[in-house]
Enzyme design. Structure first.
Site, mmCIF file in Angstrom:
data_model
loop_
_atom_site.group_PDB
_atom_site.id
_atom_site.type_symbol
_atom_site.label_atom_id
_atom_site.label_comp_id
_atom_site.label_asym_id
_atom_site.label_seq_id
_atom_site.Cartn_x
_atom_site.Cartn_y
_atom_site.Cartn_z
ATOM 1 N N HIS A 241 0.930 -1.257 0.041
ATOM 2 C CA HIS A 241 -0.128 -0.025 -0.015
ATOM 3 C C HIS A 241 0.826 1.469 -0.011
ATOM 4 C CE1 HIS A 241 -3.144 -2.895 0.807
ATOM 5 N NE2 HIS A 241 -3.980 -1.987 0.044
ATOM 6 N N GLU A 483 -10.491 -11.620 -4.052
ATOM 7 C CA GLU A 483 -9.056 -11.471 -3.926
ATOM 8 C C GLU A 483 -8.443 -12.563 -2.929
ATOM 9 O OE1 GLU A 483 -8.575 -7.655 -2.229
ATOM 10 O OE2 GLU A 483 -10.210 -7.928 -0.884
ATOM 11 N N ASP A 507 -4.195 -8.888 -4.012
ATOM 12 C CA ASP A 507 -4.065 -9.967 -2.822
ATOM 13 C C ASP A 507 -4.427 -11.307 -3.400
ATOM 14 O OD1 ASP A 507 -3.733 -8.883 -0.365
ATOM 15 O OD2 ASP A 507 -5.639 -7.796 -0.543
ATOM 16 N N CYS A 554 -9.637 -4.319 -9.894
ATOM 17 C CA CYS A 554 -9.181 -3.002 -9.338
ATOM 18 C C CYS A 554 -7.817 -3.129 -8.690
ATOM 19 C CB CYS A 554 -10.254 -2.510 -8.362
ATOM 20 S SG CYS A 554 -10.603 -3.625 -7.158
HETATM 21 C C1 PEP Z 1 -6.192 -5.819 -4.068
HETATM 22 O O1 PEP Z 1 -6.001 -6.618 -3.199
HETATM 23 O O2 PEP Z 1 -6.135 -6.025 -5.454
HETATM 24 C C2 PEP Z 1 -6.966 -4.448 -3.988
HETATM 25 C C3 PEP Z 1 -7.385 -3.735 -5.026
HETATM 26 O O3 PEP Z 1 -7.066 -4.298 -2.632
HETATM 27 P P1 PEP Z 1 -5.751 -3.794 -1.702
HETATM 28 O O4 PEP Z 1 -4.618 -3.367 -2.635
HETATM 29 O O5 PEP Z 1 -6.260 -2.434 -0.983
HETATM 30 O O6 PEP Z 1 -5.522 -4.888 -0.572
HETATM 31 MG MG MG Z 2 -6.887 -6.340 -1.407
#
Ligand code: PEP
Ligand code: MG
Length: 634
Positions: A241, A483, A507, A554
């Site tokens: 993140h 995910e 994920d 996403c």
């Molecule tokens: C993902 O896991 O691809 C996602 C979009 O969620 P995050 O990156 O916030 O875990």
């Molecule tokens: Mg995620």
């Protein structure tokens, strides 16, 4: 993209290249250095005196500035006895370190005064006063003299005693003084011991490139892009993140430098290349010239993409894709409007909750969700319910440390137990749904029960709002993130119960391939084109189609140019990417035919080799938009 204003004087650069006696820098000169993970992390370029370090490029852009190494470890000197004959020497050491600290603080104060004004610079006055405090200095001298201990140990003991006493008094002013004493003490100790003082992001007083062992997503979320022109860390990887936020804030960043990070020292001048993952220490004029050209190419591509701002993300043979944006803060709506996306495909709401000492209540959340929804209406906004845990932690919610936080008490699991927290968010989202096209998405669902339990709470909130006479969209759409591998495998069961899927590849890849998304040591194993991943995506899309619902992506894979045609070919109907990538992804979609994408997907589903699939996918993307790839290397 700002940060770097190149000196693009060709004659000067040509002269410098000659002066560099046959070793002109070219971004193409080290293809192996760039591509292979087995090659050195540090390259000495003897003729130019430059040192190049290699890490993982996670956020595009080029910056040039001085380095500030953040050091979170407080200097804590061990007791060291001295001989009586060394007393005078020890006092001298103390006096010169006090003088040096004073000089450093005055320099910082001057910089801050120039940058922010005289009032802001006054904060250093209290630091200067600590250095002159007669009681503190007398106590330090007494300890050195009577206990025969080193100056650093004496200073630490005396200052801790005062700071402790002040911190215990229930008074905001006095606790701030305790913090001042500790801060100045670290600087004095650094001067006495030659170590780097403990410094954090809040200590920055002028623009710089931050170097740290690690930065948490909360650290990154507080970064001021005016002060932090780029950052470099020892650990971390592309889908952490921290990396995602760097892209969102458009701060160039290179992570996962490993041991090579030790080559970087405070005040050195460096050039950070967030396209290729290089950090160049003391760059030569020729290097600066080369990078100036790269930045120019980049700027002209961005300019040329402005013409498609209002166009749809439609393939040459007429297949329309929804191209939306990922955001972390309500203020990001501005970038969504600027980049030409169709609404928001992922609002990571957890960033409303971190970096604060309390929780946002329903009203505060409602205001944030309403702002985003209203500003983007009639385009859709998908709000993901809280995904706390993993690498996103709240300082004030008591979550015990976990052995495997990404497999732990995270996202929907946490929300289903912390029901009041969840209800407040669901009510806020429902209320905001009256102001546009809002959809709800649950993260980290691994089975049908979790989805149903979340929907029970949602129904409860609906009932309350109806009873209170508060408006909300009765037909609000509900979706789940795919995910976890189990969610992909039971996509048919989930599809019966929701209106859309959004695949969280960040994920999904880490859980399917058992590769920690934060760990730079295994970053090369984190392969989005692994057949296992592609088959799970295909199974999800097929299950969705069989039940008449759409599937989007996403995760960061949606913004990876090589992966875009592949995802389209697999039947994905929506891509949600960081705003800075929207124009490029749109241009790429507009430059290919769906038939090419399907052919690629068919090939990929029949292949056993992630690398072979990647090569084919890259070839298609490169052929469609060659300039996006050339811009990186010249
Ligand atoms: C993902 O896991 O691809 C996602 C979009 O969620 P995050 O990156 O916030 O875990
Ligand atoms: Mg995620």
């Amino acid at each position: 993209m700002a940060q770097f204003s190149p000196k693009t004087n060709r004659n000067q650069a040509a002269e410098d290249a000659d002066a560099d006696t046959g070793e002109p820098f070219s971004l193409n000169a080290f293809p192996e250095f760039r591509a292979s993970t087995n090659l050195p992390r540090v390259l000495d370029r003897r003729k130019t005196g430059e040192k190049m370090l290699r890490g993982i490029p996670v956020s595009q852009g080029v910056s040039r500035s001085r380095v500030v190494v953040l050091n979170r470890t407080r200097i804590d000197p061990a007791k060291c006895d001295i001989a009586e004959s060394d007393l005078a020497k020890e006092k001298d050491r103390l006096q010169s370190s006090l003088a040096e600290t004073r000089r450093q603080i005055l320099t910082m104060q001057g910089r801050l005064r120039d940058a922010m004004g005289a009032k802001e610079a006054l904060i250093f006055d209290s630091h200067l006063l600590v250095l002159e405090d007669p009681m503190l200095l007398e106590e330090v001298s007494r300890l050195i003299r009577e206990d025969l201990v080193s100056a650093e140990f004496a200073f630490y003991q005396a200052s801790e005693k005062y700071a402790d006493a002040l911190a215990k008094v229930d008074d905001a002013y006095l606790s701030e003084r305790a913090a001042d004493i500790r801060d100045v003490t670290q600087r004095v100790l650094a001067n006495l011991t030659g170590q780097t003082p403990c410094a954090g992001l809040t200590d920055l007083t002028e623009p710089c490139i931050v170097v740290a062992h690690d930065l948490t997503p909360s650290d990154t979320a507080t970064m001021d892009p005016v002060m932090v022109l780029g950052f470099v860390t020892e650990v971390g990887s592309r889908t952490s993140h921290t990396a995602i936020l760097a892209r969102s804030l458009r701060i160039p960043a290179v992570l996962g430098l490993g041991e090579a990070i030790r080559e970087l020292h405070t005040d050195e001048s460096v050039l950070l290349d967030g396209f290729n993952g290089f950090v160049v220490i003391e760059p030569s004029k020729q290097t600066l010239f080369e990078y100036g050209q790269l930045v120019d190419r980049q700027t002209s591509i961005e300019k040329s993409l402005e013409v498609i701002h209002d166009d749809a993300a439609e393939t040459r043979d007429g297949h329309r894709i929804i191209l939306s944006a990922n955001i972390e803060r309500s203020a990001d709506v501005e970038s969504v409007l600027q980049c030409g996306a169709t609404g928001v495909g992922l609002f990571r709401t957890e960033f409303l909750f971190i970096n604060r000492s309390d929780l946002p209540d329903e009203e505060e959340q409602f205001a944030a969700y309403r702002r985003v929804t209203e500003s983007l209406a009639p385009d859709p906004v998908i709000i993901r319910t809280l995904d706390l845990g993993g690498d996103k932690l709240l300082s004030h919610v008591n979550v015990a440390a976990e052995m495997n936080p990404f497999l732990g008490w995270r996202a929907i699991r946490l929300c289903l137990e912390e029901k009041d927290l969840f209800r407040a968010q669901l009510r806020a989202i429902l209320r905001a749904s009256a102001f546009g096209d809002l959809k709800i998405m649950y993260p980290m669902v691994s089975g049908v029960e979790e989805l149903e339990a979340a929907n029970v709470l949602l129904d409860e909130c609906r009932g309350q709002l109806r009873a209170e006479g508060v408006a909300f969209a009765e037909a609000i759409e509900i979706g789940v993130m795919i995910e976890t591998p189990s969610a992909a495998m039971i996509a048919d069961s989930l599809a019966k119960r929701v209106q859309f899927f959004s695949i969280g590849t960040n994920d999904l890849i880490q859980y399917t391939l058992a590769v920690d998304r934060l760990n730079e040591k295994i970053a090369h194993l984190y392969e989005p084109t692994h057949p296992g991943i592609l088959r799970l995506i295909k199974a999800t899309v097929d299950a969705g189609q069989a039940h008449g619902i759409w599937t989007g992506v996403c995760g960061e894979m949606a913004g990876d140019l090589a992966a875009v045609p592949l995802l389209l070919g697999l039947g994905v109907g929506e891509l949600s990417v960081t705003p800075s990538m929207v124009p490029r992804v749109k241009m790429l979609i507009r430059s290919i035919e769906m038939s090419q994408a399907r052919e690629l997907a068919e090939f990929a589903l029949g292949s056993d080799s992630p690398k072979e699939i990647l090569a084919r996918a890259e070839a298609l993307a490169k052929a469609a938009v060659p300039s996006f790839f050339e811009e990186l290397t010249g």
